[in-house]
Scaffold this active site. Structure first.
Site, PDB file in Angstrom:
ATOM      1  N   SER A 164       0.831  -1.190   0.000  1.00 24.97           N
ATOM      2  CA  SER A 164       0.000   0.000   0.000  1.00 24.97           C
ATOM      3  C   SER A 164       0.874   1.253   0.000  1.00 24.97           C
ATOM      4  O   SER A 164       1.731   1.403  -0.865  1.00 24.97           O
ATOM      5  CB  SER A 164      -0.967  -0.059   1.189  1.00 24.97           C
ATOM      6  OG  SER A 164      -1.970   0.915   1.085  1.00 24.97           O
ATOM      7  N   ASP A 259      -9.457  -2.935  -6.205  1.00 29.83           N
ATOM      8  CA  ASP A 259      -8.596  -2.003  -5.478  1.00 29.83           C
ATOM      9  C   ASP A 259      -8.515  -0.715  -6.278  1.00 29.83           C
ATOM     10  O   ASP A 259      -8.293  -0.745  -7.497  1.00 29.83           O
ATOM     11  CB  ASP A 259      -7.204  -2.627  -5.343  1.00 29.83           C
ATOM     12  CG  ASP A 259      -6.294  -1.891  -4.372  1.00 29.83           C
ATOM     13  OD1 ASP A 259      -6.330  -0.651  -4.332  1.00 29.83           O
ATOM     14  OD2 ASP A 259      -5.511  -2.574  -3.680  1.00 29.83           O
ATOM     15  N   HIS A 289      -8.482  -4.090  -1.707  1.00 30.41           N
ATOM     16  CA  HIS A 289      -7.243  -3.646  -1.089  1.00 30.41           C
ATOM     17  C   HIS A 289      -7.066  -4.328   0.264  1.00 30.41           C
ATOM     18  O   HIS A 289      -7.988  -4.377   1.080  1.00 30.41           O
ATOM     19  CB  HIS A 289      -7.305  -2.125  -0.894  1.00 30.41           C
ATOM     20  CG  HIS A 289      -5.994  -1.513  -0.507  1.00 30.41           C
ATOM     21  ND1 HIS A 289      -4.950  -1.407  -1.379  1.00 30.41           N
ATOM     22  CD2 HIS A 289      -5.571  -0.971   0.662  1.00 30.41           C
ATOM     23  CE1 HIS A 289      -3.933  -0.818  -0.777  1.00 30.41           C
ATOM     24  NE2 HIS A 289      -4.278  -0.549   0.470  1.00 30.41           N
TER      25      HIS A 289
END
Length: 315
Positions: A164, A259, A289
């Protein structure tokens, strides 16, 4: 055909919603509430990670170019021969989490692969801004290379990895390494946060987002302030701004198709490939995600983790 979430992941997210559904949604730009909520989420996610009783950690410290002292936590598996090593940069939207919250997750990688990891306690936005998190990650990389002999690590077999925001920061550190001629064996970018420019919302995936467009705006604004989305953003801070990809370390990227980072990650992989950088890209159908952190035992997560561990063992 409409998008569908992986059913095992969806079932876990029902429980997650039950646990956290009453927590107020932070307003766009409210980094403090988003941080508080995010840290609570990360604390819960840490309880879902399988135990790694054969992994031990030791803390070291290094001083950055601007004089800050940051912690570096070295994780090793009992009886494993180091050889290669990974510098790990945790996720958190530029504003959330720390190496304590990510300790169980890093330990799981180490117990699965035998590869030692060095987790970097990079400084968060908005307390720091711009390229500072990537410079902190790079400081961890150079510390590891400088101490490779005493840690039984081959300095030519060191990778940088992150998920991330940590994936974006790792990509930024890889750019610094290229620019400063520091050896880097691979960059392993897990659904990385790469582009500060506002994306066009996609209605098809919006109901499945676990990291939302508003969250993303809040994280980038905390890091870049009024410069977010402007003409003067450094690619070290937002790697999607990079124009010259030649000479970067070979890359591995993965991302789910549910995502919001999907398109920017695919585009980044394409630009790496166009510049002659070896790249491996995986796009997982039905994956939001953080999918493997929400449901680490699902078939989808096991498949993704098998690919990552294969790459780590090959360093």
């Amino acid at each position: 055909m409409a998008y569908l979430m992986d059913p095992e992941t969806a079932a876990v997210l029902v429980e997650f919603e039950r646990r956290f559904g009453d927590v107020p949604v932070p307003a766009r730009g409210d980094w403090k509430t988003l941080r508080d909520n995010g840290n609570a989420n990360q604390e819960f996610l840490a309880t879902l990670v399988p135990a790694a009783p054969d992994v031990a950690s030791t803390s070291f410290f290094t001083t950055t170019d601007d004089g800050a002292s940051i912690e570096l936590r070295w994780y090793t598996k009992d009886g494993a021969e180091p050889g290669s090593a990974v510098v790990y940069v945790h996720g958190g939207g530029m504003i959330i989490a720390n190496i304590d919250l990510y300790g169980p997750w890093v330990s799981w990688y180490v117990t699965m692969t035998g590869v030692p990891f060095l987790a970097v306690e990079y400084r968060l936005a908005p307390e720091v801004t711009g390229t500072t998190p990537a410079e902190d990650a790079f400081a961890g990389l150079t510390w590891l290379i400088d101490h490779a002999a005493e840690l039984s690590v081959d300095p030519n077999r060191v990778a940088i990895m992150g998920d991330s925001a940590g994936g974006g920061i790792a990509a930024g550190a890889a750019i610094i390494a290229r620019n400063r001629r520091v050896p880097l064996a691979r960059q392993i970018l897990v659904y990385p946060m790469l582009d500060d420019r506002e994306p066009t919302p996609q209605a098809g995936i919006e109901p499945f987002l676990t990291w939302t467009y508003d969250n993303n705006h809040t994280g980038w604004r905390a890091l870049l302030g009024e410069g977010m989305g402007g003409d003067n953003v450094s690619p070290v801070a937002a790697p999607a701004r990079l124009t010259d990809f030649a000479g970067l370390a070979p890359a591995y990227l993965d991302v789910g198709d549910l995502d919001m980072f999907r398109d920017e990650d695919i585009a980044y992989a394409q630009r790496l490939a166009n510049a002659g950088v070896p790249v491996e890209l995986h796009v997982y159908p039905g994956a939001p995600h953080g999918f493997e952190r929400f449901a680490p035992h699902s078939a989808l997560s096991r498949r993704a983790m098998a690919e990552r561990t294969r790459v780590l063992r090959a360093l």
